[in-house]
Design a protein around this motif. Structure first.
Motif, mmCIF file in Angstrom:
data_model
loop_
_atom_site.group_PDB
_atom_site.id
_atom_site.type_symbol
_atom_site.label_atom_id
_atom_site.label_comp_id
_atom_site.label_asym_id
_atom_site.label_seq_id
_atom_site.Cartn_x
_atom_site.Cartn_y
_atom_site.Cartn_z
ATOM 1 N N LEU A 1 11.711 -4.941 -11.117
ATOM 2 C CA LEU A 1 11.871 -5.823 -12.278
ATOM 3 C C LEU A 1 10.582 -6.579 -12.580
ATOM 4 O O LEU A 1 10.213 -6.768 -13.745
ATOM 5 N N TRP A 2 9.892 -7.012 -11.524
ATOM 6 C CA TRP A 2 8.628 -7.736 -11.678
ATOM 7 C C TRP A 2 7.597 -6.846 -12.379
ATOM 8 O O TRP A 2 6.920 -7.274 -13.317
ATOM 9 N N LEU A 3 7.479 -5.589 -11.919
ATOM 10 C CA LEU A 3 6.542 -4.647 -12.534
ATOM 11 C C LEU A 3 6.900 -4.386 -13.998
ATOM 12 O O LEU A 3 6.015 -4.315 -14.857
ATOM 13 N N LYS A 4 8.181 -4.247 -14.261
ATOM 14 C CA LYS A 4 8.614 -4.015 -15.644
ATOM 15 C C LYS A 4 8.241 -5.210 -16.524
ATOM 16 O O LYS A 4 7.752 -5.046 -17.642
ATOM 17 N N GLY A 5 8.448 -6.412 -16.012
ATOM 18 C CA GLY A 5 8.085 -7.616 -16.761
ATOM 19 C C GLY A 5 6.585 -7.719 -17.004
ATOM 20 O O GLY A 5 6.143 -8.217 -18.036
ATOM 21 N N LEU A 6 5.794 -7.235 -16.061
ATOM 22 C CA LEU A 6 4.340 -7.257 -16.207
ATOM 23 C C LEU A 6 3.832 -6.128 -17.107
ATOM 24 O O LEU A 6 2.706 -6.179 -17.596
ATOM 25 N N GLY A 7 4.649 -5.101 -17.285
ATOM 26 C CA GLY A 7 4.234 -3.965 -18.103
ATOM 27 C C GLY A 7 3.271 -3.032 -17.392
ATOM 28 O O GLY A 7 2.408 -2.428 -18.030
ATOM 29 N N VAL A 8 3.406 -2.908 -16.066
ATOM 30 C CA VAL A 8 2.569 -1.979 -15.299
ATOM 31 C C VAL A 8 3.470 -0.960 -14.613
ATOM 32 O O VAL A 8 4.654 -1.200 -14.418
ATOM 33 N N ARG A 9 2.890 0.191 -14.248
ATOM 34 C CA ARG A 9 3.662 1.272 -13.640
ATOM 35 C C ARG A 9 3.310 1.451 -12.172
ATOM 36 O O ARG A 9 2.142 1.465 -11.807
ATOM 37 N N PHE A 10 4.336 1.626 -11.375
ATOM 38 C CA PHE A 10 4.181 1.925 -9.953
ATOM 39 C C PHE A 10 3.737 3.379 -9.813
ATOM 40 O O PHE A 10 4.310 4.279 -10.415
ATOM 41 N N ARG A 11 2.709 3.630 -8.986
ATOM 42 C CA ARG A 11 2.154 4.971 -8.825
ATOM 43 C C ARG A 11 2.158 5.470 -7.398
ATOM 44 O O ARG A 11 1.666 6.550 -7.139
ATOM 45 N N GLY A 12 2.670 4.707 -6.464
ATOM 46 C CA GLY A 12 2.715 5.157 -5.079
ATOM 47 C C GLY A 12 2.271 4.063 -4.128
ATOM 48 O O GLY A 12 2.191 2.901 -4.503
ATOM 49 N N TRP A 13 2.013 4.471 -2.909
ATOM 50 C CA TRP A 13 1.644 3.525 -1.860
ATOM 51 C C TRP A 13 0.295 3.896 -1.262
ATOM 52 O O TRP A 13 -0.102 5.056 -1.278
ATOM 53 N N ALA A 14 -0.391 2.919 -0.717
ATOM 54 C CA ALA A 14 -1.617 3.166 0.051
ATOM 55 C C ALA A 14 -1.597 2.251 1.260
ATOM 56 O O ALA A 14 -1.093 1.124 1.190
ATOM 57 N N ASN A 15 -2.122 2.744 2.373
ATOM 58 C CA ASN A 15 -2.313 1.920 3.556
ATOM 59 C C ASN A 15 -3.761 1.477 3.575
ATOM 60 O O ASN A 15 -4.662 2.310 3.506
ATOM 61 N N ILE A 16 -3.968 0.196 3.648
ATOM 62 C CA ILE A 16 -5.314 -0.353 3.704
ATOM 63 C C ILE A 16 -5.523 -0.882 5.115
ATOM 64 O O ILE A 16 -4.796 -1.754 5.572
ATOM 65 N N HIS A 17 -6.500 -0.306 5.785
ATOM 66 C CA HIS A 17 -6.766 -0.630 7.185
ATOM 67 C C HIS A 17 -7.877 -1.665 7.286
ATOM 68 O O HIS A 17 -8.987 -1.436 6.834
ATOM 69 N N LEU A 18 -7.532 -2.793 7.869
ATOM 70 C CA LEU A 18 -8.488 -3.836 8.201
ATOM 71 C C LEU A 18 -8.566 -3.880 9.727
ATOM 72 O O LEU A 18 -7.634 -3.429 10.398
ATOM 73 N N PRO A 19 -9.627 -4.418 10.282
ATOM 74 C CA PRO A 19 -9.728 -4.449 11.745
ATOM 75 C C PRO A 19 -8.554 -5.141 12.439
ATOM 76 O O PRO A 19 -8.189 -4.768 13.546
ATOM 77 N N THR A 20 -7.963 -6.123 11.794
ATOM 78 C CA THR A 20 -6.886 -6.868 12.441
ATOM 79 C C THR A 20 -5.491 -6.396 12.067
ATOM 80 O O THR A 20 -4.524 -6.795 12.692
ATOM 81 N N CYS A 21 -5.374 -5.559 11.034
ATOM 82 C CA CYS A 21 -4.046 -5.120 10.606
ATOM 83 C C CYS A 21 -4.153 -3.961 9.616
ATOM 84 O O CYS A 21 -5.226 -3.659 9.116
ATOM 85 N N THR A 22 -3.024 -3.338 9.350
ATOM 86 C CA THR A 22 -2.915 -2.330 8.297
ATOM 87 C C THR A 22 -1.923 -2.858 7.280
ATOM 88 O O THR A 22 -0.821 -3.268 7.646
ATOM 89 N N LEU A 23 -2.317 -2.845 6.013
ATOM 90 C CA LEU A 23 -1.450 -3.334 4.943
ATOM 91 C C LEU A 23 -0.962 -2.177 4.101
ATOM 92 O O LEU A 23 -1.744 -1.304 3.733
ATOM 93 N N ARG A 24 0.294 -2.179 3.785
ATOM 94 C CA ARG A 24 0.858 -1.195 2.863
ATOM 95 C C ARG A 24 0.915 -1.885 1.499
ATOM 96 O O ARG A 24 1.559 -2.915 1.364
ATOM 97 N N VAL A 25 0.225 -1.298 0.530
ATOM 98 C CA VAL A 25 0.181 -1.889 -0.808
ATOM 99 C C VAL A 25 0.760 -0.922 -1.822
ATOM 100 O O VAL A 25 0.706 0.297 -1.635
ATOM 101 N N ALA A 26 1.320 -1.471 -2.884
ATOM 102 C CA ALA A 26 1.831 -0.657 -3.985
ATOM 103 C C ALA A 26 0.702 -0.439 -4.982
ATOM 104 O O ALA A 26 0.029 -1.389 -5.377
ATOM 105 N N LEU A 27 0.493 0.811 -5.352
ATOM 106 C CA LEU A 27 -0.535 1.139 -6.342
ATOM 107 C C LEU A 27 0.081 1.112 -7.726
ATOM 108 O O LEU A 27 1.189 1.618 -7.935
ATOM 109 N N VAL A 28 -0.626 0.502 -8.668
ATOM 110 C CA VAL A 28 -0.131 0.391 -10.039
ATOM 111 C C VAL A 28 -1.207 0.842 -11.020
ATOM 112 O O VAL A 28 -2.390 0.873 -10.703
ATOM 113 N N ASP A 29 -0.762 1.191 -12.221
ATOM 114 C CA ASP A 29 -1.629 1.464 -13.358
ATOM 115 C C ASP A 29 -1.329 0.418 -14.415
ATOM 116 O O ASP A 29 -0.207 -0.065 -14.527
ATOM 117 N N GLY A 30 -2.308 0.104 -15.218
ATOM 118 C CA GLY A 30 -2.108 -0.842 -16.317
ATOM 119 C C GLY A 30 -3.168 -1.919 -16.299
ATOM 120 O O GLY A 30 -4.209 -1.792 -15.651
#
Length: 190
Positions: free
Chosen positions: A9-38
């Motif tokens: 719902l948040w993405l729809k309100g912002l008018g952006v599209r979900f395109r998948g996931w990416a894992n971003i690796h930092l030395p102290t942790c790995t973050l799973r982020v949602a990839l968007v277009d718009g």
């Protein structure tokens, strides 16, 4: 993995599209982020999901690290719930007290100031993790890559001089740094 209903719902309100996931690796942790277009560059949703525009994946490592650490600081901040509640309360107050025109600017100003506090906290958290010199370099690089920002972005974010002064104070006694952000793009999910 699917996005939560609130995030969809948040993405729809912002008018952006979900395109998948990416894992971003930092030395102290790995973050799973949602990839968007718009139009959106990055954001932390009310649920805590970090949204990153896919165009950032090809950018300079320092820019991506800055954006991810800024959004991570939003997610870790105690001010995050307040940031999402206050603007809605301000709108509700506006709706209830429409006949009291003097209170309208107070409600709008409250929403803006709340946003400024949340952004200052996120910038300070990012600066502490990157180090002030790298933080400045990343902000300058990001500004070169994305020079034009929508008006509401400029209103909801404090002026650069205030951000830099606040962050300089915040990192005075901090020596923790996060470097070498690596990206592994996940499978596309629609």
């Amino acid at each position: 993995m699917e996005l939560s209903l609130l995030d969809r719902l948040w993405l729809k309100g912002l008018g952006v599209r979900f395109r998948g996931w990416a894992n971003i690796h930092l030395p102290t942790c790995t973050l799973r982020v949602a990839l968007v277009d718009g139009w959106l560059l990055a954001q932390c949703t009310p649920k805590g999901t970090i949204l990153i525009n896919r165009s950032l994946l090809g950018k300079d490592d320092i820019v991506l690290r800055y954006v991810v650490l800024h959004e991570l600081a939003h997610r870790e901040s105690i001010s995050r719930p307040i940031f999402y509640i206050i603007p809605f309360l301000a709108v509700a107050i506006l709706a209830m007290i429409g006949q009291h025109a003097l209170l309208i600017p107070v409600a709008v100003l409250t929403a803006f100031l709340t946003s400024w506090v949340a952004e200052l906290c996120a910038e300070a958290g990012c600066a502490k993790k990157m180090g002030f010199k790298e933080f400045i370099e990343a902000r300058e690089s990001l500004t070169r890559e994305y020079p034009a920002q929508p008006l509401f972005f400029r209103l909801y974010h404090p002026p650069d001089r205030l951000v830099l002064a606040f962050c300089r104070l915040a990192v005075t006694n901090t020596h923790m740094r996060i470097q070498n952000c690596k990206i592994i793009q996940g499978r596309k999910q629609v």
